[in-house]
Design a protein around this motif. Structure first.
Motif, PDB file in Angstrom:
ATOM      1  N   THR A 193       0.486  -1.147   0.276  1.00 37.89           N
ATOM      2  CA  THR A 193       0.016   0.366   0.176  1.00 37.89           C
ATOM      3  C   THR A 193       1.017   0.873   0.707  1.00 37.89           C
ATOM      4  N   LEU A 194       0.856   1.564  -0.899  1.00 43.50           N
ATOM      5  CA  LEU A 194       1.639   3.169  -1.022  1.00 43.50           C
ATOM      6  C   LEU A 194       1.034   4.593  -0.763  1.00 43.50           C
ATOM      7  N   THR A 195       1.175   5.231   0.229  1.00 42.60           N
ATOM      8  CA  THR A 195       0.868   6.212   0.418  1.00 42.60           C
ATOM      9  C   THR A 195       1.429   8.076   0.352  1.00 42.60           C
ATOM     10  N   SER A 196       0.381   8.784  -0.311  1.00 38.63           N
ATOM     11  CA  SER A 196       0.991   9.736  -0.899  1.00 38.63           C
ATOM     12  C   SER A 196       0.441  11.393   0.322  1.00 38.63           C
ATOM     13  N   GLY A 197       1.093  11.802  -0.055  1.00 37.34           N
ATOM     14  CA  GLY A 197       1.256  12.864   1.398  1.00 37.34           C
ATOM     15  C   GLY A 197       1.350  14.531   1.135  1.00 37.34           C
ATOM     16  N   ALA A 198       1.395  14.185  -0.346  1.00 34.27           N
ATOM     17  CA  ALA A 198       1.131  15.731  -1.098  1.00 34.27           C
ATOM     18  C   ALA A 198      -0.035  16.077  -1.256  1.00 34.27           C
ATOM     19  N   PRO A 199      -0.323  17.473  -1.233  1.00 38.15           N
ATOM     20  CA  PRO A 199      -1.224  18.286  -1.316  1.00 38.15           C
ATOM     21  C   PRO A 199      -2.212  17.833  -2.618  1.00 38.15           C
ATOM     22  N   TRP A 200      -1.972  17.630  -3.656  1.00 32.66           N
ATOM     23  CA  TRP A 200      -2.001  17.323  -5.015  1.00 32.66           C
ATOM     24  C   TRP A 200      -1.835  15.671  -5.398  1.00 32.66           C
ATOM     25  N   PRO A 201      -3.169  15.410  -6.939  1.00 32.31           N
ATOM     26  CA  PRO A 201      -2.752  13.932  -7.325  1.00 32.31           C
ATOM     27  C   PRO A 201      -0.898  13.871  -7.736  1.00 32.31           C
ATOM     28  N   LEU A 202      -0.432  12.651  -7.256  1.00 32.54           N
ATOM     29  CA  LEU A 202       0.883  12.647  -7.721  1.00 32.54           C
ATOM     30  C   LEU A 202       0.544  11.723  -8.802  1.00 32.54           C
ATOM     31  N   ARG A 203       1.884  11.280 -10.354  1.00 34.00           N
ATOM     32  CA  ARG A 203       1.882  10.575 -11.370  1.00 34.00           C
ATOM     33  C   ARG A 203       3.162  10.011 -10.963  1.00 34.00           C
ATOM     34  N   VAL A 204       2.669   8.807 -10.396  1.00 32.64           N
ATOM     35  CA  VAL A 204       4.164   7.765  -9.878  1.00 32.64           C
ATOM     36  C   VAL A 204       4.262   6.655 -11.302  1.00 32.64           C
ATOM     37  N   ALA A 205       5.548   6.425 -11.045  1.00 29.48           N
ATOM     38  CA  ALA A 205       6.000   4.943 -11.790  1.00 29.48           C
ATOM     39  C   ALA A 205       7.116   4.542 -10.984  1.00 29.48           C
ATOM     40  N   LEU A 206       6.762   3.234 -10.747  1.00 28.26           N
ATOM     41  CA  LEU A 206       7.780   1.680 -10.064  1.00 28.26           C
ATOM     42  C   LEU A 206       8.231   1.402 -10.876  1.00 28.26           C
ATOM     43  N   ARG A 207       9.690   1.087 -10.588  1.00 34.17           N
ATOM     44  CA  ARG A 207      10.764   0.001 -11.633  1.00 34.17           C
ATOM     45  C   ARG A 207      11.208  -0.677 -10.859  1.00 34.17           C
ATOM     46  N   LEU A 208      10.986  -1.944 -10.785  1.00 40.17           N
ATOM     47  CA  LEU A 208      11.981  -2.902 -10.282  1.00 40.17           C
ATOM     48  C   LEU A 208      13.187  -3.118 -10.949  1.00 40.17           C
ATOM     49  N   SER A 209      13.766  -3.642  -9.269  1.00 39.89           N
ATOM     50  CA  SER A 209      15.193  -3.888 -10.191  1.00 39.89           C
ATOM     51  C   SER A 209      15.558  -5.709  -9.751  1.00 39.89           C
ATOM     52  N   GLU A 210      14.774  -6.361  -8.838  1.00 45.23           N
ATOM     53  CA  GLU A 210      14.403  -8.118  -9.243  1.00 45.23           C
ATOM     54  C   GLU A 210      13.864  -7.986 -10.919  1.00 45.23           C
ATOM     55  N   ARG A 228      -3.302   3.423  -2.734  1.00 50.27           N
ATOM     56  CA  ARG A 228      -3.411   3.038  -2.976  1.00 50.27           C
ATOM     57  C   ARG A 228      -2.951   1.905  -3.152  1.00 50.27           C
ATOM     58  N   ALA A 229      -3.872   0.180  -3.413  1.00 49.64           N
ATOM     59  CA  ALA A 229      -2.648  -0.873  -3.094  1.00 49.64           C
ATOM     60  C   ALA A 229      -2.022  -1.051  -4.690  1.00 49.64           C
ATOM     61  N   VAL A 230      -0.458  -1.631  -5.050  1.00 45.66           N
ATOM     62  CA  VAL A 230      -0.280  -2.370  -6.046  1.00 45.66           C
ATOM     63  C   VAL A 230       0.491  -4.049  -5.933  1.00 45.66           C
ATOM     64  N   ALA A 231      -0.129  -4.301  -6.499  1.00 43.24           N
ATOM     65  CA  ALA A 231       0.000  -5.652  -6.534  1.00 43.24           C
ATOM     66  C   ALA A 231       0.949  -6.060  -7.076  1.00 43.24           C
ATOM     67  N   LEU A 232       1.533  -7.699  -6.454  1.00 39.59           N
ATOM     68  CA  LEU A 232       3.153  -7.487  -7.221  1.00 39.59           C
ATOM     69  C   LEU A 232       3.285  -9.221  -7.007  1.00 39.59           C
ATOM     70  N   HIS A 233       3.309  -9.697  -8.385  1.00 34.29           N
ATOM     71  CA  HIS A 233       4.197 -10.891  -8.912  1.00 34.29           C
ATOM     72  C   HIS A 233       5.004 -11.076  -8.439  1.00 34.29           C
ATOM     73  N   LEU A 234       5.589 -12.791  -7.928  1.00 37.98           N
ATOM     74  CA  LEU A 234       7.252 -13.127  -7.539  1.00 37.98           C
ATOM     75  C   LEU A 234       7.430 -14.628  -7.899  1.00 37.98           C
ATOM     76  N   ARG A 235       8.070 -14.747  -8.005  1.00 41.77           N
ATOM     77  CA  ARG A 235       8.895 -15.685  -8.609  1.00 41.77           C
ATOM     78  C   ARG A 235      10.412 -15.901  -8.158  1.00 41.77           C
ATOM     79  N   PRO A 236      10.901 -15.816  -7.181  1.00 40.23           N
ATOM     80  CA  PRO A 236      11.904 -15.491  -6.824  1.00 40.23           C
ATOM     81  C   PRO A 236      13.197 -16.939  -6.388  1.00 40.23           C
ATOM     82  N   PRO A 237      14.640 -16.752  -6.877  1.00 36.60           N
ATOM     83  CA  PRO A 237      14.950 -17.864  -6.551  1.00 36.60           C
ATOM     84  C   PRO A 237      15.324 -18.653  -5.154  1.00 36.60           C
TER      85      PRO A 237
END
Length: 558
Positions: A193-210, A228-237
């Motif tokens: 769950t990502l939480t924003s503290g800004a007083p206006w909407p933010l455009r967010v882009a997430l880039r994973l390193s794994e 906003r809830a962010v769903a993450l699909h994992l298949r760890p080694p």
């Protein structure tokens, strides 16, 4: 590409002011105003957002410049007030241009600023253009044009300063995550769950390193002071990190200031496959000692076998008392004049020889090999199938056992785990040759009766002979020969090996040595990225499906 342009009040107020000035203007100013009005008419939904921003800036610069031509000399500075009519349009154009820039190039370079923030290319291009326009106005001795450009530059700079202050890293984005326990190489889903503290909407882009983690929606709009809830699909080694992090890039609504920070999306606890399979085996053995599991019979009397025929078809034989009418093989019966029936047997009456290669290329492959060995033996044990182990290494045969009952077979498989070692495997460029295809190709080439076909057939025949010689010297073949002396036939061979070359050798050995009395089963597919399911009952609940999120009643040790 971008949202449709609205035709609201603020969109057409500057154009209406220019139209009102047309009757009062002279020739040079009239030509400029008509050109600007023509540009306004070309702003459509098909145009990219930067084009609308360009037209907005040109209109707001031309409006006070044309208005000053109507007013007398001392009152000309009042024409700068006309810019106020177009500031809401400038705000909307910046918002639409920001959305276009984020969607088209989310990883665009920025000019670094203190505090892990940066200036976007939009702000850099807009600021540079307005500065050059102001300089051009001063050079051309047009103070109204220079002043109008300076006002627009000040408005954009003020908006950027506000965004810079409000986009503080410690209060703009925060995350709330959960701990996920997952078997190595198996899929799992985590939600952050990502939480924003800004007083206006933010455009967010997430880039994973794994590379083994995938986001459902990497780019989204985060509401003002919302979540906003962010769903993450994992298949760890086997050796995955404890935390799955991502680089979060947040833009203000106008696309002027960008802020980047690392956010944690999941706490991952990776359980090795071998550890989990050993835990399943130990649990099965403990319950078998307590009497919770029935001990299946390894052999059955001949009368019982005749009373309950199996489903596996082995061939044809003469009729015996107790055979069902549906098993009569009518075509051979009519041809031979004797009743011939289909020979069907129970699967659990046939022993299985597990052909195990104790060499792995690395730690990841060693873990998958141990998991495949234990889960295969555990599956056969739960079905009551006698299991013989034929373990080998490149140096030779390591151990060959007779058919064992479920509990001794599991203990023998557990003892083999310590003998699995790792060593680099030679690089193979070509796939292992197939004996059946080689023989079929040679037979077809011989029917051609041409010189080129005969030469090719001789080469392929030489390759087939080399394959047979290699099969004779391979340790897997030697292990099968030793298992033949201790395992009654018919029996099945289950390959448990990560090396595809072993499968080709076993296939050739069983095809060219029919006296062994063995048939080959599909390899243990837990060595592949597929999931192997075990039969379960209401008492053990033992199966290798692990996708835990803190709610499992019986969890294996980490």
């Amino acid at each position: 590409m971008n949202a449709p342009r609205s035709s609201g009040l603020f969109r057409w107020l500057p154009a209406a002011a220019l139209v009102a000035l047309v009757p009062l203007l002279g020739y040079p100013y009239l030509l400029l105003v008509l050109l600007v009005l023509g540009l306004n008419l070309t702003v459509t939904a098909a145009r990219p957002a930067p084009y609308e921003l360009f037209v907005t800036v040109v209109t707001l610069i031309a409006l006070p410049y044309a208005g000053g031509a109507v007013l007398p000399g001392p009152a000309r500075p009042l024409a700068l007030l006309l810019i106020l009519l177009g500031l809401p349009w400038l705000d909307g154009a910046l918002r639409r241009c920001a959305g276009w820039a984020v969607r088209s190039s989310p990883g665009a370079a920025v000019v670094p600023l203190p505090g892990r923030r940066g200036m976007t290319p939009l702000l850099a291009a807009l600021g540079t253009g307005l500065t050059l326009a102001a300089g051009a106005g001063l050079t051309a001795r047009q103070p109204l044009m220079a002043a109008a450009t300076a006002i627009l530059l000040g408005a954009v700079t003020a908006r950027a300063l506000v965004s810079y202050v409000r986009l503080a890293p410690h209060r703009s984005l925060s995350s709330r995550v959960w701990t996920v326990r997952v078997l190595a190489g198996h899929p799992a889903t985590a939600t952050a769950t990502l939480t924003s503290g800004a007083p206006w909407p933010l455009r967010v882009a997430l880039r994973l390193s794994e590379p083994w983690a995938v986001l459902d929606t990497p780019d989204f709009l985060l509401p003002a002071r919302g979540e906003r809830a962010v769903a993450l699909h994992l298949r760890p080694p086997l050796a995955g990190p404890d935390r799955v992090t991502a680089t979060a890039t947040a833009w203000d609504p106008w696309g002027l200031i960008v802020q980047r920070q690392r956010v944690v999306l999941a706490e991952v606890r990776v359980i090795p496959r071998a550890a989990y399979a050993a835990w399943l085996a130990q649990r099965y053995l403990e319950q078998a000692q307590d009497g919770a599991l029935p001990a299946p019979a390894i052999t059955e009397p001949k009368q019982a076998q005749a009373a309950r025929r199996g489903l596996d078809y082995y061939g044809a034989r003469l009729y015996e008392p107790g055979d069902a009418l549906r098993d009569v093989f009518w075509k051979p019966t009519i041809k031979l004049g004797q009743i011939v029936v289909k020979d069907r047997r129970q699967g659990r009456g046939e022993p299985v020889v597990a052909s195990v290669n104790l060499l792995a290329a690395d730690a990841e492959e060693k873990d998958r090999l141990a998991h495949a060995l234990l889960t295969s033996v555990l599956t056969l044990a739960r079905e009551g199938v006698p299991v013989a182990l034929a373990a080998y290494a490149p140096e030779g045969v390591v151990e060959v056992t007779p058919p064992l009952a479920p509990q001794p077979a599991l203990r023998a498989a557990l003892s083999l785990l310590d003998r699995i070692r790792t060593a680099p495997r030679p690089l193979r460029v070509l796939a292992p040759p197939q004996s059946t295809r080689l023989r079929r190709t040679v037979a077809r080439l011989l029917t051609a009766r041409s010189d080129a076909a005969l030469r090719t057939a001789r080469l392929l025949a030489l390759e087939h002979e080399a394959l047979l010689r290699r099969m004779d010297a391979h340790p897997a073949t030697e292990a099968l020969r030793k298992a033949r002396l201790r395992v009654p036939t018919p029996a099945a061979v289950l390959p448990v090996t990560p090396d595809p070359d072993d499968l080709a050798v076993l296939e050739v050995a069983l095809r060219h040595a029919p006296g062994l009395g063995f048939r080959m089963l599909p390899p243990a597919h837990t060595l592949l990225p597929a999931r192997m399911s075990l039969p379960t009952d209401s008492r053990t609940r033992a199966h290798p499906r692990v996708c835990l999120a803190g709610r499992t009643r019986a969890a294996p040790p980490a």
